[in-house]
Motif scaffolding. Sequence first.
Motif, PDB file in Angstrom:
ATOM      1  N   THR A 484       0.815  -1.072  -0.029  1.00 31.46           N
ATOM      2  CA  THR A 484      -0.002   0.025   0.105  1.00 31.46           C
ATOM      3  C   THR A 484       0.921   1.251   0.010  1.00 31.46           C
ATOM      4  OG1 THR A 484      -0.167  -0.072   2.511  1.00 31.46           O
ATOM      5  CG2 THR A 484      -1.686  -1.123   1.158  1.00 31.46           C
ATOM      6  N   ILE A 485       0.072   2.349  -0.232  1.00 27.91           N
ATOM      7  CA  ILE A 485       0.825   3.671  -0.038  1.00 27.91           C
ATOM      8  C   ILE A 485       0.782   4.174   1.440  1.00 27.91           C
ATOM      9  CG2 ILE A 485       0.932   6.028  -0.935  1.00 27.91           C
ATOM     10  CD1 ILE A 485      -0.446   5.055  -3.432  1.00 27.91           C
ATOM     11  N   PRO A 486       1.996   4.153   1.526  1.00 29.74           N
ATOM     12  CA  PRO A 486       2.043   4.544   3.279  1.00 29.74           C
ATOM     13  C   PRO A 486       1.428   5.980   3.480  1.00 29.74           C
ATOM     14  CG  PRO A 486       4.162   3.828   2.764  1.00 29.74           C
ATOM     15  CD  PRO A 486       3.347   4.168   1.475  1.00 29.74           C
ATOM     16  N   THR A 507      -1.358  -1.395  -4.250  1.00 30.86           N
ATOM     17  CA  THR A 507      -2.683  -2.208  -3.753  1.00 30.86           C
ATOM     18  C   THR A 507      -3.337  -1.158  -2.426  1.00 30.86           C
ATOM     19  OG1 THR A 507      -1.914  -3.482  -2.453  1.00 30.86           O
ATOM     20  CG2 THR A 507      -2.231  -4.417  -4.382  1.00 30.86           C
ATOM     21  N   GLY A 508      -4.504  -1.517  -2.499  1.00 32.02           N
ATOM     22  CA  GLY A 508      -5.116  -0.988  -1.322  1.00 32.02           C
ATOM     23  C   GLY A 508      -5.571   0.605  -1.594  1.00 32.02           C
ATOM     24  N   PRO A 509      -6.399   1.252  -0.951  1.00 28.19           N
ATOM     25  CA  PRO A 509      -6.876   2.333  -1.065  1.00 28.19           C
ATOM     26  C   PRO A 509      -5.838   3.682  -0.970  1.00 28.19           C
ATOM     27  CG  PRO A 509      -7.550   1.876   1.421  1.00 28.19           C
ATOM     28  CD  PRO A 509      -6.882   0.845   0.674  1.00 28.19           C
ATOM     29  N   LEU A 510      -6.275   4.658  -1.457  1.00 30.65           N
ATOM     30  CA  LEU A 510      -5.570   5.955  -1.448  1.00 30.65           C
ATOM     31  C   LEU A 510      -5.778   6.477  -0.122  1.00 30.65           C
ATOM     32  CD1 LEU A 510      -3.595   7.911  -2.820  1.00 30.65           C
ATOM     33  CD2 LEU A 510      -5.225   9.229  -3.779  1.00 30.65           C
ATOM     34  N   PRO A 511      -4.774   6.754   0.798  1.00 32.48           N
ATOM     35  CA  PRO A 511      -5.005   7.059   2.241  1.00 32.48           C
ATOM     36  C   PRO A 511      -5.662   8.667   1.986  1.00 32.48           C
ATOM     37  CG  PRO A 511      -2.762   6.179   1.852  1.00 32.48           C
ATOM     38  CD  PRO A 511      -3.392   6.376   0.693  1.00 32.48           C
ATOM     39  N   MET A 529      -2.757  -1.120  -8.706  1.00 32.75           N
ATOM     40  CA  MET A 529      -4.076  -1.891  -8.337  1.00 32.75           C
ATOM     41  C   MET A 529      -4.639  -1.322  -7.146  1.00 32.75           C
ATOM     42  SD  MET A 529      -2.851  -5.818  -9.126  1.00 32.75           S
ATOM     43  CE  MET A 529      -1.300  -5.618  -8.206  1.00 32.75           C
ATOM     44  N   LEU A 530      -4.715   0.075  -7.193  1.00 35.08           N
ATOM     45  CA  LEU A 530      -5.229   0.740  -5.967  1.00 35.08           C
ATOM     46  C   LEU A 530      -6.773   0.646  -6.157  1.00 35.08           C
ATOM     47  CD1 LEU A 530      -3.008   4.104  -6.320  1.00 35.08           C
ATOM     48  CD2 LEU A 530      -2.854   2.136  -4.765  1.00 35.08           C
ATOM     49  N   THR A 531      -7.525   0.501  -4.929  1.00 33.43           N
ATOM     50  CA  THR A 531      -9.005   0.192  -4.761  1.00 33.43           C
ATOM     51  C   THR A 531      -9.490   1.419  -3.838  1.00 33.43           C
ATOM     52  OG1 THR A 531      -8.540  -1.139  -2.913  1.00 33.43           O
ATOM     53  CG2 THR A 531      -8.622  -2.181  -5.101  1.00 33.43           C
ATOM     54  N   GLY A 532     -10.870   1.112  -3.627  1.00 40.39           N
ATOM     55  CA  GLY A 532     -11.787   1.800  -2.914  1.00 40.39           C
ATOM     56  C   GLY A 532     -12.207   3.096  -3.691  1.00 40.39           C
ATOM     57  N   GLU A 533     -12.740   4.303  -2.936  1.00 38.80           N
ATOM     58  CA  GLU A 533     -13.059   5.532  -3.630  1.00 38.80           C
ATOM     59  C   GLU A 533     -12.275   6.568  -3.622  1.00 38.80           C
ATOM     60  OE1 GLU A 533     -16.789   6.545  -1.560  1.00 38.80           O
ATOM     61  OE2 GLU A 533     -18.020   4.992  -2.295  1.00 38.80           O
ATOM     62  N   ILE A 534     -12.374   7.519  -4.494  1.00 37.97           N
ATOM     63  CA  ILE A 534     -11.582   8.646  -4.486  1.00 37.97           C
ATOM     64  C   ILE A 534     -11.731   9.185  -3.408  1.00 37.97           C
ATOM     65  CG2 ILE A 534     -10.854  10.844  -5.847  1.00 37.97           C
ATOM     66  CD1 ILE A 534     -11.615   9.257  -8.400  1.00 37.97           C
ATOM     67  N   PRO A 535     -10.800   9.447  -2.521  1.00 37.68           N
ATOM     68  CA  PRO A 535     -10.911  10.304  -1.243  1.00 37.68           C
ATOM     69  C   PRO A 535     -11.431  11.878  -1.503  1.00 37.68           C
ATOM     70  CG  PRO A 535      -8.658  10.054  -1.439  1.00 37.68           C
ATOM     71  CD  PRO A 535      -9.319   9.110  -2.735  1.00 37.68           C
ATOM     72  N   SER A 536     -12.371  12.130  -0.599  1.00 43.23           N
ATOM     73  CA  SER A 536     -12.831  13.533  -0.796  1.00 43.23           C
ATOM     74  C   SER A 536     -11.757  14.491  -0.349  1.00 43.23           C
ATOM     75  CB  SER A 536     -14.123  13.576   0.203  1.00 43.23           C
ATOM     76  OG  SER A 536     -13.749  13.501   1.332  1.00 43.23           O
ATOM     77  N   THR A 537     -10.852  14.059   0.612  1.00 48.44           N
ATOM     78  CA  THR A 537      -9.891  14.990   0.921  1.00 48.44           C
ATOM     79  C   THR A 537      -8.836  15.319   0.003  1.00 48.44           C
ATOM     80  OG1 THR A 537      -8.538  12.981   1.636  1.00 48.44           O
ATOM     81  CG2 THR A 537      -9.724  14.232   3.419  1.00 48.44           C
ATOM     82  N   LEU A 538      -8.729  14.566  -1.436  1.00 49.80           N
ATOM     83  CA  LEU A 538      -8.209  15.150  -2.444  1.00 49.80           C
ATOM     84  C   LEU A 538      -8.291  16.451  -2.871  1.00 49.80           C
ATOM     85  CD1 LEU A 538      -5.897  14.055  -4.397  1.00 49.80           C
ATOM     86  CD2 LEU A 538      -7.690  13.425  -5.781  1.00 49.80           C
TER      87      LEU A 538
END
Length: 1020
Positions: A484-486, A507-511, A529-538
């Motif tokens: 994952t991205i730390p 892999t995993g979500p974008l923190p 292979m990043l998953t999950g939703e685009i974080p609103s904090t972006l």
Amino acid sequence: MNLVLAFASLILLIHQTHSNTCIAYASYSGNETDRAALLAFKNKVFENIQGSMSSWNESVSHCNWLGVSCSHRHARRVTALDLPNQKLVGTIPPDIGNLTFLRSIDLTANQLRGHIPEEFGRLFRLNTLILTQNQLGGEIPRNLSSCVGMRYLYMNINRLSGRIPDELRYSVERELTDFTVSKNDLIGGIPIWLGNGSSLIQLGVGDNHLRGRIPVELGSISKLEFLQLGSNNLTGHIPSSIHNLTTLVYLDLVGSNLHGEIPPEIASYFPRLRGLYLTENRFSGQVPHSLPNATGLEVLCLSFNSFTGNVPVNLGNLRNLKMISFSQNQLQAGPDGLSFLTAFTNCTKLKVLDFGHNKFTGEIPAFIANLTDTLQRFYLGSNQITGNFPSEIEKLNGLQVLTLYNNSISGEIPHGIGKLKNLTVLYLWGNKISGTIPSSLGNISHLLELELQYNQLEGEIPPSLGWCRQLLVLMLSDNNLNGTIPKEVVGLSSLSVYFVVARNFLTGPLPLEVGNMSQIVYVDLSDNMLTGEIPSTLSQCIMLQYLDMSGNIFEGSIPPSLRTMTGLQYVDLSRNRLSGQIPIYFENFIVLEGLNLSFNNLEGEVPQEGLFKDTKRIWITGNKDLCGGIKELGLPACKVRNTKKQRKLPKLKLSIAVIVSFFIVLACLIVVVYWRRKSMTRPSTALPTKERFQKVSYAKLRQATDEFSPSHLIGQGSHGSVYRGMLDGNRLVAVKVLNLRQKGAFKSFLAECESLRNIRHRNLVNIITVCSSIDFTGAEFKALVYDLMQNGSLEQWLHPSENQLDMPKLNLRQRLGIAIDVASAIEYLHHHCHTNIVHGDLKPSNVLLDHDMVARVCDFGLARFLHGKPNLDASQCQASSSGLKGTIGYVAPEYGLGGTSSLQGDVYSFGILLLEMFTGIKPTNVMFEDGWTLHEFVKTAQSKSLLKILDPSLLSMEYPVGIRNDQINDANTVRFEENVVVMMRIGVLCSMILPNERMDMTNALSKLVAVKEKFLKHGM
């Protein structure tokens, strides 16, 4: 006989009396002439800031005036006028030619303009004339040749034009020792008569438009020590006669278009040589093997040429060498590969070792560990180097920059690299390095740029990189990284240029911590292979221009919060699993050049305005359920459903809306009546603030400021005073106390409360609380309490007072950062608040700097709210109040003609502030009269060289006196000039006279950020 003697005595007495009278008159006349000439100089030259000429008054002798020296033999006759670095503005009057006893004039680093007076030719005793770094134009006076005693003549860094006058040859043939006219706009060839100056020590005519060959006659200047001919348009070879200059210390022929080979015996010609600058020419052949014989060499720059062959193996004889640059040539390694580097272990003063962009092969030898601890920059990028990454590099404790990119280096990055505590730049991209990224890199606290892309690295991104609190650039793309991205890494607030991890196996979500990168410009997460939703904090990444999240497994809808990211120029969300509709807010992204949403699961109607009108700027293929849009997209029309139930539904919604609206209007009327009655009875307590501001008592503020002691006073304005204080025993605050007897003070208080109650931005001053009370005398008391900005105002840094002259000067990077901070704040007020806000009084004194030199805009006493239709450009909306005020010099011209408050008015003020930051000149300077403004001053300079009007303190920091180039190479000079030109142009476009010609604040911000990106990319 007695009668004869008496008559003779009388004649003698009359003669003596007449002689004494003549002498006295001559002395008196000379004294008054000198004094009058100095006063004429004072009347033509005005001090910009420091008040250094305040001593030039009638109460004291002119010999005691600052910068004036007088003769000991000839009473009160002026011999020297030395006023360097005084920020003097104006023209040099012809009266200066009356100071006939002058031996020295030094007016370095001021802002003098106009022509050099012909009357200088009267100063036959003149020994030294220094006019460096001003804005003087016209031609060099021909009658300077009358100054028969001239030895030092410096006129470089001005706007002089024309040819070098032939008449100067008389001065050169007699006494002239130093002659420098570099960095002007002189044309023509280099005069051959310069070779007649046998006494010349320094000759500098570089950075002009001179052409032709180097005259062979220059070889006749037998005493020449400094020869600078660089940055001209010369042709041909280095003439053989130049070898006669055996006393030469510095030879600068940078960027002169010369070609041919350098004579093999060049070192024997110049035994005293300390600096050899031949960069950016077309020299070919081999590097002279005699160079090691010039044992006094400190700087050797042969980069950007076409040298071939091997590097001399005995360069280690140059024990005093500080910098060697052979980059951008076609040099090759000998049979022993890079063993020639061994020689540099003898160079104990070496700081820069640059052999990048050549054809060197072989492995980096282990003995590089024996290189000196003083080595700061080591460049071997873009060669054909093989072998493992040398672990011995960890012993180079002083290393700051290490570039080994674009080679064929293999093996692993040693864990010991974390020992390089001073490292700021590490470029290893484009190799065959394998293994994991060492966690020890997190120990390098000063690391600014880390580029490891295009390698074979594997494993996870170490969270320890989050310890690099100053990291600006992180590029890890095109490797085999997984995991994952730390959050520790993606949450680094310092990351402000590049964050690139594309084409890995992450892999995993974008923190959610991605929002901490609020200043980031370029983000590429594609093909993982990043998953999950685009974080609103972006959406907190307000400076983002380039976003690529394509080729992942992101799902869900595109967040509504992204509507605030209006500075985006390119967005790629293709090849994911996104659903829902295309957000209509993309229509308002005016700088967005490309939007790729193809191959997702998007549905519904495609917007038709903004960039959606141009099929070359959007890509939406591969979304099966999209409809509508412009005809060129070829999408099916959106279905219209006509069921009876759906026909009734709009009527029902309309009825509900009417009823709800009625009750809302009724409630508003009740509230308005209530507040009107309350304000009529107690107007002083009607504050438009929310209860989230906990009120503080008058007594508490009185105690915090030591009873509002004058020693705590840090500022004073038209509506009140600001005091430094300590609240609750541990919080430094600034307390703004309103002077309610001043007309408009209460209105200013209300405006500031209303402006600050709902807005929050890192570049706006943070209000802590308010105080609306009664003081100990029973008088009404109102105050605003802010966090204290420990570094004061931008005004103090740009124009320090007499007791602040020891303050350090702001460098280019700091000024650029402050400009971006201010632009961010104003852009937020204009486009991202619920109601558009006009600040109304933007100027340096209203820009405060916190302990990290982050700028915060303050003083909203003149702020205005704009009200208009949502679909109108906010710039067209009318202000909510009249009676506009502001500060002379920063107020938009249309305001003086009765114009209403507008967003363009703030843009104008920002443009003037930007020009002031980089020129160091106030818009109210006395030089601006009769329609001549700071805007026109800079705009006029655009056609020539903006560097000549740059703040002299800034220019001296970038180019210290006496150092030709202590950077990597002269490309830095070009980049510096390019960045200055862009920043000045932004200031000019923002401060145009007509409002509709001014740049939008969003556009100005994005262009400033682009300058910062280039600035940091090249390590400037």
